[in-house]
Structures are given as C-alpha cells and as structure tokens.
Design a protein around this motif. Structure first.
Motif, PDB file in Angstrom:
ATOM      1  N   GLY A   1      -5.590  -6.504  -2.919  1.00 48.70           N
ATOM      2  CA  GLY A   1      -6.438  -5.540  -2.219  1.00 48.70           C
ATOM      3  C   GLY A   1      -7.890  -5.961  -2.186  1.00 48.70           C
TER       4      GLY A   1
ATOM      5  N   ALA B   1      -9.986  -6.816   1.185  1.00 52.23           N
ATOM      6  CA  ALA B   1     -11.212  -6.067   1.463  1.00 52.23           C
ATOM      7  C   ALA B   1     -12.400  -7.012   1.649  1.00 52.23           C
TER       8      ALA B   1
ATOM      9  N   PRO C   1      -2.330   0.414   1.420  1.00 50.72           N
ATOM     10  CA  PRO C   1      -3.775   0.664   1.458  1.00 50.72           C
ATOM     11  C   PRO C   1      -4.591  -0.551   1.893  1.00 50.72           C
ATOM     12  N   ALA C   2      -4.228  -1.737   1.417  1.00 51.16           N
ATOM     13  CA  ALA C   2      -4.951  -2.953   1.806  1.00 51.16           C
ATOM     14  C   ALA C   2      -4.781  -3.234   3.293  1.00 51.16           C
TER      15      ALA C   2
ATOM     16  N   LYS D   1      -4.107  -1.019   5.698  1.00 50.51           N
ATOM     17  CA  LYS D   1      -4.829  -0.011   6.478  1.00 50.51           C
ATOM     18  C   LYS D   1      -6.321  -0.316   6.515  1.00 50.51           C
ATOM     19  N   LEU D   2      -6.874  -0.754   5.389  1.00 51.74           N
ATOM     20  CA  LEU D   2      -8.295  -1.106   5.352  1.00 51.74           C
ATOM     21  C   LEU D   2      -8.593  -2.257   6.300  1.00 51.74           C
TER      22      LEU D   2
ATOM     23  N   ARG E   1      -8.524  -1.161   9.919  1.00 53.57           N
ATOM     24  CA  ARG E   1      -9.700  -0.351  10.274  1.00 53.57           C
ATOM     25  C   ARG E   1     -10.916  -1.226  10.540  1.00 53.57           C
ATOM     26  N   GLU E   2     -10.947  -2.396   9.919  1.00 51.93           N
ATOM     27  CA  GLU E   2     -12.065  -3.325  10.119  1.00 51.93           C
ATOM     28  C   GLU E   2     -11.809  -4.280  11.283  1.00 51.93           C
TER      29      GLU E   2
END
Length: 239
Positions: free
Chosen positions: A168, A172, A194-195, A197-198, A201-202
């Motif tokens: 993650g 990120a 979660p990783a 999705k982040l 989003r970027e």
C-alpha cells in the motif's frame, strides 16, 4: 510514463506452475525468468496499444532495460527459521532446514540480483498453530472411528505481517509522485482493494493479473481490467 509491476509473491509462487508449465517451479532462476516475462508481456501489450505497428516479443524482450518499466515489486515474507515440535510425535523440527524455507530463501536471494526487481519482505507471525490438512480431514470424516492422525496430517498455519502495508505504501508513493501511469497488480486478495482504489483515484490505470486463478470479487470490481499472463513455450534469452 512507465509501468510498475506489483506482485504478491506468495500468490505468484502458488500460480507459477499453472501459468508457466514449461518452466521449473523449483528453480529460482526460472521463477525470476517467469517474473521478467510477465513484466515484458504486460509492457508489450501497452506499447502495442500505443504503437500498433511496433512488434515486441515478450519471450526475448528485456523490459528491465527500457524506461517503460519503472520497477517490479515482489512482496513476500522471509520463512520461519525457528525450532518447533511436531504436533503428534512432539519431535523437534528445525524450520530453517525444511524444503519450504530453503526454497523461499533461494528465491529471495536470486531476486535480489535481478535488475529492476525490488524485493519487499514482511514477516510471518511467530504465533502459529498446526492445522489438519484438507486430505486428513477427509480421511477422518470417512472413518472417524479408526482414523489415527500422525505428523504428516498437519501443516503450519501462519499469518503474513507487513506485506499489505508495504504494498500500500509503495502504491501510494508511486501515485502521489506521478512516477507511473500504470500498475499491474499480480494478486487475488481483497486486502489490496484500498491500495487499488487510491491508485485509481489518482488517475493510475490499474490492471489485475490473476495468472488464471480466482480473485476476490471486490478486487476485480475495483480495477480497470483483468488479464492472465501465461507462457507454455520454450524459454529464450534476449540477445
């Protein structure tokens, strides 16, 4: 912009024989070759989409020598090397001398020497239990009155620590620093959602490679596409 290959090592090694049937799943060099091939295969697909007239053969293509590959991140855990007692006989067992431990150490040591491969090691929880193997459970259920278990009917149940966190953090960092525009995730666990999705989003294009295996529905739902790298030919070395 370039592509990062993010690999759940335990998953990759489990699926290796199925995805690379012509390679030796017990040979660290073949495993490294398969990892490099997987990276080249995905990068070739991306470059063909961008430059349809370009011909690339992943079997001989060296992705490590191009700016199209940012890095291959391989996440795994160092094996347990402590001494334990077997579950039934109570005899001593040195885990550092088991085939599993020696194989994992050999793979890790070889990957350290492979260009553009970053080995990220978590750890295995020392608080483990012995659990019955599925085959042993079947034998017990078929004949509960006469089944007598022995040491071979059990396996270690260990939990990885730190792999999800390291993956993650790397995802990120790459996303926030704009170091890549694509991430190939070789995994199947929903813990990586979660990783993913982040990164999306970027603005990162996230592609999941399940190596022909089954992936968690949540993970599949949060990626931009799914591919399955497979190589059944003969290994070649690039010139």
């Amino acid at each position: 912009m370039s592509t990062a290959i993010v690999v759940d090592g335990a998953f990759f090694l489990r699926r290796f024989r199925s995805s690379f049937p012509s390679l030796d799943s017990n040979d660290p060099k073949d495993i490294a070759w398969g990892l490099t091939y997987l990276a080249g295969w995905h990068i070739a697909l991306k470059r063909r989409a961008e430059l349809p007239d370009e011909t690339l053969e992943p079997n001989t293509f060296r992705p490590q020598e191009t700016s199209h590959l940012y890095r291959v991140f391989f996440y795994d855990c160092a094996p347990l090397t402590k001494k334990v007692h077997r579950p039934v006989s109570k005899r001593s067992l040195d885990l550092s001398k088991t085939e599993t431990a020696l194989f994992r150490i050999a793979v890790h040591e070889h990957l350290k020497t492979v260009r553009k491969v970053a080995l990220r090691l978590g750890r295995l929880n020392d608080d483990f239990i012995w659990r019955p193997k599925p085959e042993a459970m079947k034998k017990w259920l078929l004949d509960t009155a006469n089944f007598v278990p022995d040491d071979t009917d059990f396996e270690l149940d260990v939990v990885q620590k730190g792999v999800d966190m390291r993956l993650g953090l790397d995802v990120a960092s790459m996303a926030f620093k704009r170091q890549v525009d694509q991430i190939i995730l070789v995994a199947a666990d929903a813990d990586f959602v979660p990783a993913v999705k982040l990164a999306r989003r970027e603005g990162i294009d996230v592609v999941l490679d399940t190596m022909g295996g089954h992936a968690a529905h949540d993970l599949v739902s949060h990626v931009d596409g799914v591919r399955n790298c497979r190589f059944a030919g003969q290994k070649k070395e690039a010139e």
